[in-house]
Design an enzyme around this catalytic site. Structure first.
Site, PDB file in Angstrom:
ATOM      1  N   LEU A   9      28.689  47.251  73.755  1.00  0.00           N
ATOM      2  CA  LEU A   9      29.172  46.052  74.436  1.00  0.00           C
ATOM      3  C   LEU A   9      28.477  44.798  73.921  1.00  0.00           C
ATOM      4  CD1 LEU A   9      29.579  47.227  78.142  1.00  0.00           C
ATOM      5  CD2 LEU A   9      31.357  46.866  76.422  1.00  0.00           C
ATOM      6  N   TYR A  10      27.200  44.901  73.664  1.00  0.00           N
ATOM      7  CA  TYR A  10      26.444  43.730  73.200  1.00  0.00           C
ATOM      8  C   TYR A  10      26.996  43.198  71.885  1.00  0.00           C
ATOM      9  CZ  TYR A  10      22.503  40.840  71.726  1.00  0.00           C
ATOM     10  OH  TYR A  10      21.707  39.801  71.301  1.00  0.00           O
ATOM     11  N   VAL A  11      27.159  44.095  70.894  1.00  0.00           N
ATOM     12  CA  VAL A  11      27.637  43.613  69.594  1.00  0.00           C
ATOM     13  C   VAL A  11      29.096  43.168  69.677  1.00  0.00           C
ATOM     14  CG1 VAL A  11      25.969  44.928  68.246  1.00  0.00           C
ATOM     15  CG2 VAL A  11      28.178  45.958  68.794  1.00  0.00           C
TER      16      VAL A  11
END
Length: 260
Positions: free
Chosen positions: A158-160
């Site tokens: 999710l972060y990237v």
């Protein structure tokens, strides 16, 4: 005596009560800017940053509590900025969340949280601030070197994804706001020596990360701040729509997942 290059400018630095954000706030204030130190929960940490800036004697600073995952929070931050300093010239969009989870572990709640804080917040703060930004205004998004790496750990899914979205937003906004002589750029740090990065990592893990860089060390928050200092300066008027990696030419693909 040389006049500080940001004298009279007003900068909002989101998520600036600690780590890289705090370093950015201090750096811009040292160049004469009036800085809004934004935080969500840690008022005492934000006030320490403000106190440091005031003690330095170059710029001015106030702290503003605002949750930028909502439009109301973004509007509140802008209202408080204008009330304190009368204008806004610089947006540094640093606030973000990074919670690890693989495909099987994520759910709609974690997805919405990452999208609201990492994408919706910066985008709509920029939208609300855009009418206030003058010619010569500056917008800087913070991403991550992971978006350019050949190796990304599955748990950073999710972060990237959100940071990839940020980079595309910045590319498009550089065209739209560039027509008004407002630059929009992205800075993508690699591993940086902050309390957050050091937490839950042994000395062995930290050294393994350092070994992925030719200089055999982890980056410093100030080395990210100095790049942003340039991007928001008058000297960067012809730098627009760029993504600058501040990672010491890190070889991420050669690092074990457990060290990243």
């Amino acid at each position: 005596m040389t006049q500080p290059s940001l004298e009279g400018k007003v900068a909002i630095v989101t998520g600036s009560s600690r780590s890289i954000g705090a370093s950015i706030a201090r750096t811009l204030a040292a160049d004469g800017a009036n800085v809004v130190v934004n935080y969500v929960t840690d008022e005492s940490a934000a006030e320490i940053v403000v106190a440091d800036i005031l003690a330095d004697g170059h710029g001015n600073a106030v702290s503003v509590q605002a949750d930028l995952s909502s439009m109301a929070g973004a509007q509140h931050l802008l209202d408080e900025t204008v009330a304190a300093f009368g204008r806004v010239d610089i947006l540094v969009l640093n606030a973000a969340v990074m919670e690890m989870g693989t495909l099987g572990q994520i759910d709609d709640k974690s997805f919405d949280k990452h999208m609201d804080i990492n994408v919706k917040g910066p985008l709509f703060l920029t939208k609300l601030a855009a009418p206030l930004l003058p010619a010569g205004g500056r917008v800087v998004f913070l991403s991550t070197s992971w978006t350019r790496a050949s190796h990304v750990i599955p748990a950073a899914l999710l972060y990237v994804a959100t940071k990839g979205a940020i980079e595309q937003l910045a590319r498009a906004l550089a065209k739209e706001l560039g027509a008004r002589e407002i630059t929009v750029n992205t800075v993508s740090p690699g591993p940086t020596n902050t309390e957050l990065f050091r937490s839950n990592r042994t000395d062995e893990m930290l050294q393994a990360v350092a070994n992925t860089v030719p200089a055999k060390r982890i980056g410093k928050p100030e080395e990210v701040s100095e790049v942003i200092r340039f991007l928001v300066s008058g000297g960067a008027a012809w730098v627009n729509g760029q993504n600058i990696l501040v990672n010491g030419v890190r070889r991420i693909a050669m690092t074990s997942d457990r060290f990243l």
